[in-house]
Design an enzyme around this catalytic site. Structure first.
Site, PDB file in Angstrom:
ATOM      1  N   PHE A 141       0.863  -1.177   0.000  1.00 29.63           N
ATOM      2  CA  PHE A 141       0.000   0.000   0.000  1.00 29.63           C
ATOM      3  C   PHE A 141       0.901   1.229   0.000  1.00 29.63           C
ATOM      4  O   PHE A 141       1.573   1.520   0.985  1.00 29.63           O
ATOM      5  CB  PHE A 141      -0.939   0.046   1.198  1.00 29.63           C
ATOM      6  CG  PHE A 141      -1.881   1.228   1.116  1.00 29.63           C
ATOM      7  CD1 PHE A 141      -3.043   1.139   0.381  1.00 29.63           C
ATOM      8  CD2 PHE A 141      -1.562   2.425   1.726  1.00 29.63           C
ATOM      9  CE1 PHE A 141      -3.894   2.242   0.261  1.00 29.63           C
ATOM     10  CE2 PHE A 141      -2.401   3.523   1.617  1.00 29.63           C
ATOM     11  CZ  PHE A 141      -3.572   3.436   0.880  1.00 29.63           C
ATOM     12  N   ASP A 226       9.695   2.945   1.581  1.00 32.57           N
ATOM     13  CA  ASP A 226       8.485   3.695   1.941  1.00 32.57           C
ATOM     14  C   ASP A 226       8.304   3.577   3.446  1.00 32.57           C
ATOM     15  O   ASP A 226       7.756   2.597   3.946  1.00 32.57           O
ATOM     16  CB  ASP A 226       7.279   3.140   1.196  1.00 32.57           C
ATOM     17  CG  ASP A 226       5.980   3.883   1.520  1.00 32.57           C
ATOM     18  OD1 ASP A 226       5.947   4.621   2.530  1.00 32.57           O
ATOM     19  OD2 ASP A 226       5.000   3.724   0.776  1.00 32.57           O
ATOM     20  N   LYS A 255       3.076  11.344   6.769  1.00 24.88           N
ATOM     21  CA  LYS A 255       2.303  11.149   7.988  1.00 24.88           C
ATOM     22  C   LYS A 255       2.883  11.877   9.201  1.00 24.88           C
ATOM     23  O   LYS A 255       2.651  13.059   9.383  1.00 24.88           O
ATOM     24  CB  LYS A 255       2.100   9.662   8.248  1.00 24.88           C
ATOM     25  CG  LYS A 255       1.199   9.005   7.212  1.00 24.88           C
ATOM     26  CD  LYS A 255       0.745   7.636   7.611  1.00 24.88           C
ATOM     27  CE  LYS A 255      -0.065   6.946   6.512  1.00 24.88           C
ATOM     28  NZ  LYS A 255      -1.323   7.605   6.182  1.00 24.88           N
TER      29      LYS A 255
END
Length: 401
Positions: A141, A226, A255
């Site tokens: 994801f 990531d 984030k």
């Protein structure tokens, strides 16, 4: 109708149904706790999918944002501003890298990493134009743009959005043999989550990440990590890769970099790699804006103390020890994760992950499900041990009902 019902009904009537939130309407929050429009308090064990690593309303971050709001919030990249150089310098140093390309959302940063890898492949590695390949892992994801979902294996994320962007090769996560076999002279990068969050907090086999690092080095391929969810303290280290002593060619961050206050993301790498860009070839109006830089600088300063990483490690050991006691008892099948991050597979006979999340909500604990009967636990790193234990007690109550 109640205030909660009214707010949800209005949202359902006037917003696209691309999410299925739990039926709670948050009005305020502080630390690890959120309060809804009815005045009920809930323990947050999700932390905005790790965007809120430092808790809700963190005073240092709020003060930094307020101070910057009074000065200047946006210049666009048409002009320099006085927070930009410090942000890039400090983030590069935190990552042990040389250069930063700031964006806003995690998906934007992943798109930037993809563009960087392709441009590097053509300009530096000498891959023929239009032939660059990037290897990714199944069950990944990385975001929801058209290009990113083109290399997703999740039908919900991918279906009905074709035609899909070519140039990606999908191999099983954790399989070094498959990765080696997929590499060709046209491979420019391997894009990997050190821990797969959306897939259920999947930790790869020991030795896999060092193996990826070595393969990438041998074949002149960029290793892109990531760390949008796994990075910035969540696992007990600044970066999840540190647990295996691995340094990638490129970090993709987001984030928690914005502290849950503003969206901030970045690609961080060497000057040789990010130096492939020339003015006008890539950009973002809001990327690296003064407000974002001010907040992110405070996040970096907090991470430099090591306090939050240490806290995540210590409380994470406690979390996994307690969750481990539930595994094998019939209610919990498997527990995975690292630091203050866990994927808990609930026995299907007890209900779906959504149903367990709703029952926990009734007990004033907020988590979120993924992939059937899995729930994710990722509290703010500032949570107290007492509050964490209170939340775990509520989980035991739900599982024993």
């Amino acid at each position: 109708m109640s205030a909660t019902e009214t707010a949800i009904a209005s949202a359902e009537a006037h917003s696209a149904h691309n999410y299925h939130p739990l039926p709670v309407v948050v009005a305020s929050a502080e630390g690890a706790w959120m309060t809804d429009v009815e005045g009920r308090r809930y323990l947050d064990l999700l932390a905005g999918y790790s965007a809120l690593n430092f808790g809700h309303g963190n005073r240092r971050l709020i003060d930094a944002a307020k101070a910057q709001l009074e000065r200047v919030t946006l210049t666009s990249r048409a002009f320099h501003h006085d927070r930009f150089a410090d942000f890039c310098t400090e983030l590069a140093a935190l990552c042990g890298m040389e250069m930063v390309l700031p964006m806003n959302t995690g998906a934007e940063a992943v798109e930037t990493a993809v563009k960087t890898a392709r441009k590097w492949g053509y300009r530096v590695k000498g891959v023929p134009d239009g032939m660059a390949k990037i290897i990714v892992a199944s069950d990944n994801f990385h975001g929801r743009t058209t290009t990113i979902i083109s290399f997703s294996t999740d039908p919900e994320a991918r279906a009905d959005y074709g035609p899909y962007t070519p140039g990606f090769e999908i191999v099983p996560y954790g399989d070094l043999t498959a990765l080696r076999e997929a590499m060709t002279e046209n491979t420019v990068a391997v894009l990997i989550e050190p821990i797969q969050g959306e897939a259920g907090v999947l930790v790869p086999p020991a030795g896999y990440l060092p193996g990826v690092r070595e393969l990438a080095r041998e074949r002149n391929v960029l290793f892109i990590a990531d760390e949008i969810q796994s990075g910035l303290g969540r696992t007990g280290k600044t970066f999840a890769l540190e647990h295996e002593g691995v340094v990638p060619d490129m970090y993709v961050l987001g984030k928690a970099l914005g502290g849950g206050v503003v969206p901030v993301s970045a690609v961080v790498s060497s000057a040789d790699i990010l130096g492939v860009f020339k003015p006008g070839e890539h950009g973002s109006t809001f990327g690296g804006n003064p407000l974002a830089c001010a907040v992110a600088l405070e996040v970096i300063a907090m991470l430099r103390t090591g306090e939050y990483q240490e806290r995540a490690a210590e409380l994470g050991d406690h979390l996994h020890r307690e969750l481990g006691l539930l595994a094998g008892g019939g209610a919990v099948e498997t527990v995975r994760g690292r630091g203050l991050w866990a994927g808990v597979d609930i026995a299907p006979a007890l209900g779906t992950g959504r149903e367990i999340s709703e029952r926990l909500m009734e007990e004033r604990v907020l988590v979120k499900d993924t992939h059937g009967s899995t729930i994710r636990i990722a509290p703010p790193l500032v949570i107290s041990k007492e509050d964490l234990d209170w939340g775990l007690d509520r989980l035991r109550t739900v599982l024993s009902a």
